[in-house]
Design a protein around this motif. Structure first.
Motif, short mmCIF file in Angstrom:
data_model
loop_
_atom_site.label_atom_id
_atom_site.label_comp_id
_atom_site.label_asym_id
_atom_site.label_seq_id
_atom_site.Cartn_x
_atom_site.Cartn_y
_atom_site.Cartn_z
N PHE A 490 0.86 -1.15 0.00
CA PHE A 490 -0.01 0.01 -0.13
C PHE A 490 0.78 1.02 0.14
O PHE A 490 0.70 2.08 0.86
CB PHE A 490 -0.86 -0.06 1.02
CG PHE A 490 -2.18 -0.86 1.03
CD1 PHE A 490 -3.21 -0.82 0.57
CD2 PHE A 490 -2.14 -2.28 1.59
CE1 PHE A 490 -4.35 -1.52 0.13
CE2 PHE A 490 -3.26 -3.30 1.42
CZ PHE A 490 -4.16 -2.76 0.83
N ASN A 491 1.80 1.37 -1.05
CA ASN A 491 2.46 2.49 -1.21
C ASN A 491 1.65 3.89 -1.58
O ASN A 491 0.70 3.54 -2.29
CB ASN A 491 3.59 2.21 -2.20
CG ASN A 491 4.48 0.94 -1.88
OD1 ASN A 491 4.19 0.02 -1.86
ND2 ASN A 491 5.93 1.25 -1.28
N LEU A 492 2.28 4.82 -1.49
CA LEU A 492 1.65 6.20 -1.75
C LEU A 492 1.55 6.04 -3.57
O LEU A 492 2.79 5.85 -3.90
CB LEU A 492 2.52 7.29 -1.51
CG LEU A 492 2.14 8.67 -1.95
CD1 LEU A 492 0.59 8.90 -1.37
CD2 LEU A 492 2.69 9.68 -1.43
N VAL A 493 0.41 6.30 -4.08
CA VAL A 493 0.38 6.29 -5.68
C VAL A 493 0.09 7.67 -6.11
O VAL A 493 0.13 7.81 -7.17
CB VAL A 493 -0.52 5.22 -6.16
CG1 VAL A 493 -0.23 3.74 -5.67
CG2 VAL A 493 -1.91 5.72 -5.66
N GLY A 494 -0.45 8.48 -5.00
CA GLY A 494 -0.88 9.96 -5.53
C GLY A 494 -1.63 10.48 -4.70
O GLY A 494 -2.32 9.78 -3.76
N TYR A 495 -1.99 11.87 -4.83
CA TYR A 495 -3.13 12.47 -4.02
C TYR A 495 -4.42 12.96 -4.87
O TYR A 495 -4.17 13.92 -5.55
CB TYR A 495 -2.44 13.81 -3.02
CG TYR A 495 -1.19 13.53 -2.45
CD1 TYR A 495 -1.51 13.15 -1.20
CD2 TYR A 495 -0.01 13.62 -2.76
CE1 TYR A 495 -0.28 12.91 -0.25
CE2 TYR A 495 1.38 13.35 -1.81
CZ TYR A 495 0.95 12.96 -0.98
OH TYR A 495 1.81 12.47 0.41
N GLY A 496 -5.06 12.07 -4.81
CA GLY A 496 -6.22 12.26 -5.41
C GLY A 496 -7.54 11.32 -5.31
O GLY A 496 -7.04 10.29 -4.76
N CYS A 497 -8.30 11.34 -6.17
CA CYS A 497 -9.69 10.41 -6.17
C CYS A 497 -9.10 8.93 -6.64
O CYS A 497 -9.70 7.96 -6.14
CB CYS A 497 -10.56 10.81 -6.87
SG CYS A 497 -11.24 12.27 -6.62
N THR A 498 -8.24 8.63 -7.53
CA THR A 498 -7.90 7.57 -8.14
C THR A 498 -8.98 6.71 -8.29
O THR A 498 -9.75 6.86 -8.89
CB THR A 498 -6.50 7.00 -7.32
OG1 THR A 498 -7.10 6.73 -6.14
CG2 THR A 498 -5.43 7.88 -7.16
N THR A 499 -8.99 5.69 -7.58
CA THR A 499 -9.72 4.46 -7.93
C THR A 499 -11.16 4.76 -7.75
O THR A 499 -12.08 4.20 -8.62
CB THR A 499 -9.61 3.28 -6.91
OG1 THR A 499 -8.17 2.76 -7.18
CG2 THR A 499 -10.36 1.98 -7.24
N CYS A 500 -11.75 5.46 -6.82
CA CYS A 500 -12.95 5.97 -6.75
C CYS A 500 -13.59 6.60 -7.88
O CYS A 500 -14.85 6.41 -8.12
CB CYS A 500 -13.00 6.91 -5.28
SG CYS A 500 -14.90 7.03 -4.69
N ILE A 501 -12.83 7.54 -8.71
CA ILE A 501 -13.46 8.19 -9.63
C ILE A 501 -13.10 7.21 -10.96
O ILE A 501 -13.77 7.60 -12.24
CB ILE A 501 -12.82 9.40 -9.97
CG1 ILE A 501 -13.17 10.12 -11.04
CG2 ILE A 501 -11.25 9.40 -10.19
CD1 ILE A 501 -14.78 10.70 -10.54
N GLY A 502 -12.69 6.21 -10.80
CA GLY A 502 -12.70 5.04 -12.21
C GLY A 502 -11.02 5.10 -12.68
O GLY A 502 -10.56 4.55 -13.58
N ASN A 503 -10.23 5.94 -11.98
CA ASN A 503 -8.74 5.91 -12.17
C ASN A 503 -7.79 4.78 -11.73
O ASN A 503 -6.62 5.15 -11.12
CB ASN A 503 -8.13 7.24 -11.85
CG ASN A 503 -8.61 8.46 -12.98
OD1 ASN A 503 -9.23 8.23 -13.99
ND2 ASN A 503 -8.36 9.75 -12.59
N SER A 504 -8.30 3.59 -11.81
CA SER A 504 -7.64 2.73 -10.77
C SER A 504 -6.43 2.31 -11.79
O SER A 504 -5.56 1.16 -11.22
CB SER A 504 -8.55 1.54 -10.80
OG SER A 504 -9.33 1.04 -11.86
N GLY A 505 -6.40 2.53 -12.95
CA GLY A 505 -5.31 2.18 -13.87
C GLY A 505 -5.56 0.62 -14.40
O GLY A 505 -6.45 0.08 -13.89
#
Length: 889
Positions: A490-505
């Protein structure tokens, strides 16, 4: 701020410290014989103060004020009022199209020989870039650096455009990427709880209020700030001086009693509240929390509950100002002057919650004993579908059986097996939970305890940690828990919505291939607030909302098929079974680590909040008041909203329309306008490839919202949407009823437009739930849809449709597409518009079937207020504003 007439003589002076302030005293109404506000809900007191401050005899009249005071007699008031927020909050997905619209309006104003500077925010606007970072890299110490690098490369053009907006418009600030989620930045820094401004030589105090272009703007209600989400177009109108038109709402009182039991998280509480309120039915209503239970509810927990107001359907979930508010303001680094102003103003104005004060009256009341809350998740596809943790495995099995997988299928992947019901994404993400130190520290403790037992995350799980602000990283590092989280991936991947907005990559290639090969029904577990179909990841069909500690636990378990309350999660380094209770932290352990959450961390991270990284500072920015559009851009394009057919007022009946889509219940704005992955074989993907963009550089729909060509092709393009006109098919397809051909919705819509045929959408209940996504309305309009007929609408999307000149119509009770046995092959005509609309008017819909039979039904126009009617008749809010400005030339 403009000062009103003060016809009721309520302006008073308040001395705080060495300073004198003017304010509009609610208690003066009683003294002046107008009315007693002592039992008015706190949230309505804030609306009342707003009316007093802006009373001008036109947009706000004495009758409006009296109507709000009269609310107490019936606990409701069917009266339209004009609300003017103190400020506007935006995120970049919705902010970019908003700035595009403002830039377009400036150009339209210039074309009409007007002053382009007339198109300028009149109230403070803050835009926080938080929705663009994707989880391309994860599970190592370089993940954050690499993801930020990709973010800047992908979004350079968008970010340059926003920086142009910052210098071109006054009252407009941009918080650069890599800072945090807009709602958490708002909670920790931007909000003041009590606002002040100078008018002439006088300083005025008034409640901090706002609207935001993200539905979770409501999170700030936890700090005693009244605010909610609106569509981008409605926010733009507010920026340009237009009031927010609204009906005086019902206020549902939600009493909290008791205390949470040992081991219960704020996430468990908010999922319980969400289910209760969604069942109660609070769409379009205010919810206000009260009761002795508030004395045991930290502000972070209140913000967690307020955040999910869109999920329980309310306009807002409000918590009044009290001592806990001041404690949080101090912790988060607000000045001593601000805290003194908040306390003095709230107590003087009757906005202070105290146990011995006169209790407010409410339209309806609910109650929850906090001691009854149990561990839970929500899923697999709606946030209001709470499932007790002890029943999660059973529910997952039922989900698989419903999908036709009575027995789980397994695929060999490298040196492990992937099975239906396995967790392939475990993400600590989202504004709901990453603002709450208790659950974040709890996640770190689960990781630490698991490591001490020699446990590891299952190899098929993509793990990520995306905090809502840099302050979270500060206290996780100070407590030593970030090290434990890192060791579990569970490393830092960024400061933002990421997975919750669909940016799970992307998922790792072997896992992605295995899912595709066997069409596996796999899961995500995320600490977010949205789990709608097709949102998190296109290959992940079951999505579960959970607390950050449970996210870690499910990453260790690797599957939803086991009961975490009774089955072992895994084994320790001695081969002995490890149960959830063995690694679950106690409240005492979490409280001990709260000492690492320090005021100095807030000061440090917010002192240069608008500066950004070196890469941000070095972005070259175009200059000038008028934006220079690039016809070759695939991110920022000049939209056609003020051109051709889109500039024509909507004052004609709708004749001979065809049905573009026949949809069921709970169609979300994600279904209508997805934010995530663009498929190469979709109309949007094919368009981008025709522009020379390779699929690997598509980015997301959300990041392309400045380009109408992409977004109109993406409308109704969610891979999980189901159009009943093409049964058995998922995705954005429809039937061209003239040719009988099945094709993408965009292609069919363009073909209908070429024939001059108007379109309608027909849907079930709760149409437009979810995010305040203006492109769900803009795209609908650009496809040529003139009206949406549904059984019920979610508040923000209904408003957005009107704001784009699309008519929302509601079936009468008991009437639906199913009772009418519609197939979508009918011809629809709607009469009564040309004769002159009025709010909530009954209109006739004539339905002509292919067999030549004709049926006429009545529907109710969901244009609810006169302001909304004016917007619709002009073709939308922006057209209305521009017309008003040019009329003054």
């Amino acid at each position: 701020m403009q000062v009103g007439h003060d016809s009721l003589n309520t302006r008073r002076e308040l001395v705080v410290g060495d300073h004198k302030y003017l304010y509009y005293d609610l208690h003066a109404l009683h003294k002046e014989g107008v009315g007693d506000v002592s039992q008015l809900p706190f949230s309505l007191k804030i609306l009342l103060e707003n009316l007093l401050r802006f009373e001008d005899g036109q947009s706000v009249t004495i009758a409006d004020i009296q109507a709000l005071l009269g609310w107490l007699s019936q606990r409701r008031a069917n009266q339209e009022i004009a609300f003017r927020p103190a400020r506007v909050l935006m995120q970049d997905f919705t902010g970019v199209p908003a700035v595009v619209d403002l830039a377009t309006m400036r150009q339209a104003m210039q074309a009409k020989q007007g002053t382009s500077q007339a198109i300028n925010p009149l109230i403070p606007v803050d835009l926080v870039i938080d929705h663009s970072v994707m989880v391309d890299h994860f599970g190592d110490t370089a993940a954050f650096r690499d993801n930020v690098m990709f973010e800047m490369e992908r979004n350079q053009e968008r970010y340059q455009f926003l920086k142009w907006g910052q210098q071109a418009f006054s009252n407009f600030r941009v918080v650069p990427p890599g800072t945090g989620i807009c709602h958490q930045v708002n909670l920790e820094y931007l909000a003041q709880t009590v606002w002040q401004c100078k008018v002439g030589q006088a300083h005025y105090l008034y409640p901090d209020t706002l609207v935001g272009t993200d539905s979770h703007t409501t999170m700030i209600n936890g700090l005693g700030v009244l605010g909610w989400g609106v569509g981008g177009i409605e926010a733009e109108a507010a920026m340009l001086g237009q009031p927010i038109s609204m009906l005086i709402p019902e206020v549902v009182g939600f009493e909290l009693t008791g205390k949470l039991q040992e081991g219960i998280t704020a996430t468990d509480l908010v999922l319980t509240v969400t289910q209760l309120l969604r069942q109660e039915g609070v769409v379009g209503k205010f919810v206000e929390f009260y009761g002795a239970g508030l004395n045991h509810l930290p502000l972070a927990d209140r913000a967690t509950i307020a955040n999910m107001a869109p999920e329980y359907g309310a306009t807002c979930g409000f918590f009044p100002i009290d001592q806990e508010t001041l404690t949080y303001l101090q912790l988060s680094g607000r000045s001593a002057e601000t805290i003194a102003l908040v306390e003095a103003y709230a107590k003087t104005q009757g906005l202070w919650r105290a146990d011995d004060a006169t209790a407010p009256l409410y339209s309806r009341q609910l109650s929850l004993d906090l001691a009854t809350v149990e561990p839970c998740l929500a899923g697999p596809k709606r946030p209001q579908d709470k499932v007790a943790l002890k029943q999660a495995a059973q529910t997952m099995q039922a989900t698989l059986e419903l999908a036709g997988q009575a027995s789980a299928r397994t695929v060999k992947v490298e040196d492990y097996e992937l099975t239906d019901g396995d967790v392939v994404i475990a993400a600590i993400t989202s504004c709901t939970n990453t603002s709450n130190p208790a659950v974040m520290l709890g996640a770190g403790l689960v990781a630490k305890k698991a490591l001490e037992k020699g446990m590891t995350v299952k190899p098929w799980v993509k793990t990520s940690l995306a905090p809502g602000s840099k302050v979270v990283s500060e206290y996780l590092a100070a407590s030593g828990l970030q090290t434990a989280l890192d060791q579990l991936g569970f490393n830092l991947v960024g400061y933002g919505c990421t997975t919750c907005i669909g940016n799970s990559g992307p998922l790792p290639a072997p896992i992605s291939q295995a899912i595709q090969q066997a069409d596996l029904h796999v899961c995500s577990v995320l600490s977010g607030n949205r789990n709608f179909e097709g949102r998190v990841h296109p290959q992940v069909k079951a999505n579960w909302l959970a607390s950050p500690p449970l996210v870690v636990a499910y990453a260790l378990a690797g599957t939803l098929r086991i009961n975490l309350t009774t089955d072992p999660i895994g084994e320790d380094n001695q081969g002995k079974p490890v149960y959830l209770k063995d690694i679950w932290p106690t409240q005492h352990e979490i409280q001990q680590l709260q000492v690492h959450v320090l005021q100095s961390q807030f000061h440090q991270e917010y002192q240069a909040v608008f500066d950004g990284t070196k890469e941000w500072q070095q972005l070259s920015v175009p200059t000038g008041e008028i934006f220079s559009w690039d016809d070759d851009s695939t991110y920022i394009r000049h939209p056609p909203f003020f051109e051709g057919q889109y500039a024509i007022p909507q004052q004609s009946d709708i004749e001979g329309a065809r049905v573009l889509a026949l949809l069921g219940d709970s169609v979300t704005t994600d279904h209508i306008s997805p934010a995530g992955v663009i498929k190469p074989d979709s109309p949007a993907g094919e368009y981008l490839q025709s522009q020379g963009i390779e699929p690997k550089n598509f980015n997301s729909y959300g990041s392309r919202r400045g380009n109408h060509e992409v977004m109109m092709r993406g409308t109704f393009a969610n891979i999980r949407i189901r159009n009943e006109m093409v049964p058995g098919i998922e995705g954005g397809y429809t039937l061209d009823v003239i040719t009988g051909e099945q094709q993408p919705i965009y292609d069919a819509a363009m073909r209908y437009q070429s024939r001059g045929i108007p379109l309608v959408i027909i849907a079930g209940k709760e149409y437009g739930t979810g995010s305040s996504r203006d492109w769900a309305a803009k795209g609908t309009r650009l496809l040529g849809v003139k009206a949406v007929i549904a059984e019920s609408f979610e508040r923000i999307h209904r408003s957005n449709l009107i704001g784009m000149g699309v008519l929302p119509l509601q079936f009468e009770q008991g009437v639906s597409r199913t009772s009418l046995q519609l197939t979508g092959e009918e011809t629809i005509s709607i009469t009564g518009i040309k004769a002159g609309l009025s709010p909530q008017q009954i209109l006739a819909v004539v339905i002509s079937s292919p067999d030549q039979s004709i049926e006429t039904i009545n529907v109710r126009s969901r244009i609810d207020t006169l302001d909304e009617l004016h917007y619709y008749q002009q073709g939308g809010i922006l057209h209305y504003v521009l017309a008003n400005l040019t009329d003054d030339l």
